[in-house]
Motif scaffolding. Sequence first.
Motif, PDB file in Angstrom:
ATOM      1  N   ASP A 256       0.767  -1.237   0.001  1.00  0.00           N
ATOM      2  CA  ASP A 256       0.043   0.102   0.015  1.00  0.00           C
ATOM      3  C   ASP A 256       0.941   1.143  -0.070  1.00  0.00           C
ATOM      4  O   ASP A 256       1.615   1.536   0.782  1.00  0.00           O
ATOM      5  CB  ASP A 256      -0.816   0.113   1.281  1.00  0.00           C
ATOM      6  N   SER A 257       0.953   2.054  -1.019  1.00  0.00           N
ATOM      7  CA  SER A 257       1.585   3.276  -1.304  1.00  0.00           C
ATOM      8  C   SER A 257       1.469   4.226   0.038  1.00  0.00           C
ATOM      9  O   SER A 257       2.213   4.957   0.511  1.00  0.00           O
ATOM     10  CB  SER A 257       1.235   3.980  -2.448  1.00  0.00           C
ATOM     11  N   ARG A 258       0.435   4.312   0.794  1.00  0.00           N
ATOM     12  CA  ARG A 258       0.103   4.981   1.911  1.00  0.00           C
ATOM     13  C   ARG A 258       1.090   4.555   3.189  1.00  0.00           C
ATOM     14  O   ARG A 258       1.674   5.562   3.899  1.00  0.00           O
ATOM     15  CB  ARG A 258      -1.160   4.979   2.692  1.00  0.00           C
ATOM     16  N   PHE A 259       1.172   3.226   3.286  1.00  0.00           N
ATOM     17  CA  PHE A 259       1.837   2.722   4.366  1.00  0.00           C
ATOM     18  C   PHE A 259       3.291   2.091   4.427  1.00  0.00           C
ATOM     19  O   PHE A 259       4.233   2.453   5.084  1.00  0.00           O
ATOM     20  CB  PHE A 259       1.221   1.537   5.013  1.00  0.00           C
ATOM     21  N   LYS A 260       3.617   1.635   3.186  1.00  0.00           N
ATOM     22  CA  LYS A 260       4.830   0.798   2.656  1.00  0.00           C
ATOM     23  C   LYS A 260       5.475   0.374   3.956  1.00  0.00           C
ATOM     24  O   LYS A 260       6.451   0.353   4.329  1.00  0.00           O
ATOM     25  CB  LYS A 260       5.645   1.842   2.169  1.00  0.00           C
ATOM     26  N   LEU A 261       4.831  -0.539   4.784  1.00  0.00           N
ATOM     27  CA  LEU A 261       5.384  -1.183   6.027  1.00  0.00           C
ATOM     28  C   LEU A 261       6.656  -2.036   5.637  1.00  0.00           C
ATOM     29  O   LEU A 261       6.396  -3.006   4.707  1.00  0.00           O
ATOM     30  CB  LEU A 261       4.205  -2.041   6.660  1.00  0.00           C
ATOM     31  N   THR A 262       7.501  -2.096   6.462  1.00  0.00           N
ATOM     32  CA  THR A 262       8.611  -3.091   6.406  1.00  0.00           C
ATOM     33  C   THR A 262       8.614  -3.827   7.530  1.00  0.00           C
ATOM     34  O   THR A 262       9.387  -4.855   7.468  1.00  0.00           O
ATOM     35  CB  THR A 262       9.980  -2.319   5.945  1.00  0.00           C
ATOM     36  N   GLY A 263       8.145  -3.442   8.629  1.00  0.00           N
ATOM     37  CA  GLY A 263       8.398  -4.265   9.751  1.00  0.00           C
ATOM     38  C   GLY A 263       7.214  -4.015  10.659  1.00  0.00           C
ATOM     39  O   GLY A 263       6.645  -2.827  10.596  1.00  0.00           O
ATOM     40  N   VAL A 264       7.045  -4.905  11.945  1.00  0.00           N
ATOM     41  CA  VAL A 264       6.149  -4.416  13.022  1.00  0.00           C
ATOM     42  C   VAL A 264       6.974  -4.902  14.204  1.00  0.00           C
ATOM     43  O   VAL A 264       7.754  -5.376  14.388  1.00  0.00           O
ATOM     44  CB  VAL A 264       5.084  -5.617  13.024  1.00  0.00           C
ATOM     45  N   PRO A 265       6.599  -3.847  15.077  1.00  0.00           N
ATOM     46  CA  PRO A 265       5.451  -2.967  15.376  1.00  0.00           C
ATOM     47  C   PRO A 265       6.119  -1.597  14.343  1.00  0.00           C
ATOM     48  O   PRO A 265       7.206  -1.160  14.436  1.00  0.00           O
ATOM     49  CB  PRO A 265       5.252  -2.319  16.633  1.00  0.00           C
ATOM     50  N   THR A 266       4.895  -0.803  13.821  1.00  0.00           N
ATOM     51  CA  THR A 266       5.201   0.479  13.096  1.00  0.00           C
ATOM     52  C   THR A 266       4.167   1.290  13.817  1.00  0.00           C
ATOM     53  O   THR A 266       3.009   1.240  13.634  1.00  0.00           O
ATOM     54  CB  THR A 266       5.207   0.407  11.774  1.00  0.00           C
ATOM     55  N   LEU A 267       4.571   2.446  14.466  1.00  0.00           N
ATOM     56  CA  LEU A 267       3.641   3.648  14.980  1.00  0.00           C
ATOM     57  C   LEU A 267       3.718   4.449  14.038  1.00  0.00           C
ATOM     58  O   LEU A 267       4.803   5.242  13.746  1.00  0.00           O
ATOM     59  CB  LEU A 267       3.931   3.873  16.226  1.00  0.00           C
ATOM     60  N   VAL A 268       2.357   5.080  13.328  1.00  0.00           N
ATOM     61  CA  VAL A 268       2.695   6.085  12.537  1.00  0.00           C
ATOM     62  C   VAL A 268       1.611   7.216  12.836  1.00  0.00           C
ATOM     63  O   VAL A 268       0.524   7.036  13.517  1.00  0.00           O
ATOM     64  CB  VAL A 268       2.177   6.010  11.001  1.00  0.00           C
ATOM     65  N   LEU A 269       2.154   8.593  12.829  1.00  0.00           N
ATOM     66  CA  LEU A 269       1.220   9.665  13.068  1.00  0.00           C
ATOM     67  C   LEU A 269       0.672  10.058  11.776  1.00  0.00           C
ATOM     68  O   LEU A 269       1.161  10.356  10.757  1.00  0.00           O
ATOM     69  CB  LEU A 269       2.067  10.791  13.532  1.00  0.00           C
ATOM     70  N   TRP A 270      -0.835  10.118  11.777  1.00  0.00           N
ATOM     71  CA  TRP A 270      -1.333  10.236  10.888  1.00  0.00           C
ATOM     72  C   TRP A 270      -2.214  11.859  10.956  1.00  0.00           C
ATOM     73  O   TRP A 270      -2.856  11.837  11.768  1.00  0.00           O
ATOM     74  CB  TRP A 270      -2.634   9.324  10.755  1.00  0.00           C
ATOM     75  N   GLN A 271      -2.009  12.723  10.012  1.00  0.00           N
ATOM     76  CA  GLN A 271      -2.608  13.914   9.976  1.00  0.00           C
ATOM     77  C   GLN A 271      -2.790  14.399   8.570  1.00  0.00           C
ATOM     78  O   GLN A 271      -1.967  14.234   7.598  1.00  0.00           O
ATOM     79  CB  GLN A 271      -1.549  14.954  10.641  1.00  0.00           C
ATOM     80  N   ASN A 272      -3.722  15.109   8.293  1.00  0.00           N
ATOM     81  CA  ASN A 272      -3.885  15.745   6.891  1.00  0.00           C
ATOM     82  C   ASN A 272      -3.934  14.823   5.919  1.00  0.00           C
ATOM     83  O   ASN A 272      -2.994  14.934   4.787  1.00  0.00           O
ATOM     84  CB  ASN A 272      -2.849  16.856   6.539  1.00  0.00           C
TER      85      ASN A 272
END
Length: 172
Positions: free
Chosen positions: A91-107
């Motif tokens: 997913d181009s929005r997230f591009k996860l490579t590992g867990v855990p991953t904590l993201v700040l989502w704004q705008n």
Amino acid sequence: MPMKVSDATVSTFDTVFQKFISEAPKNKANLILFLADEDPSTSLSWCPDCVRAEPVIYKKLETSSDDVALLRAFVGDRPTWRNPQHPWRVDSRFKLTGVPTLVLWQNDAIQGRLEDHEAHIENKIDALVYGSRLEDHEAHIENKIDALVSGSQLEDHEAHIENKMDAPVSGN
């Protein structure tokens, strides 16, 4: 303020995420925590980094005085996550490579992220969640300290102590 927590799996994510986005303006911080599912045989996450990071993240967010929303997105079991075509890896929005991953989502976009190897570090969580507000708070405290050290309040306090020391001691 209480932390608002929502849970999603790969199959429920789109619906839960839309609700998360629609409620985002009400919160000071909107975070998505991508993490591993529990191993049914141990009742713990199959991911040791998740086991280490989760309690630290929850503690930091639960003690916040701000309105915080947390969307916990469970990536699935180990074989599901290991698939290079996992939906959140591609997913181009997230591009996860590992867990855990904590993201700040704004705008409607990721404004910052902590990857698996750093998601448990308290000061990095603070920096992600509070960002410039944390820097503003620290600057305010430094200004207060500077005012006390260089200002008349310190001089008044020193004069008061000197007067106390010069005063005669009453005897019996």
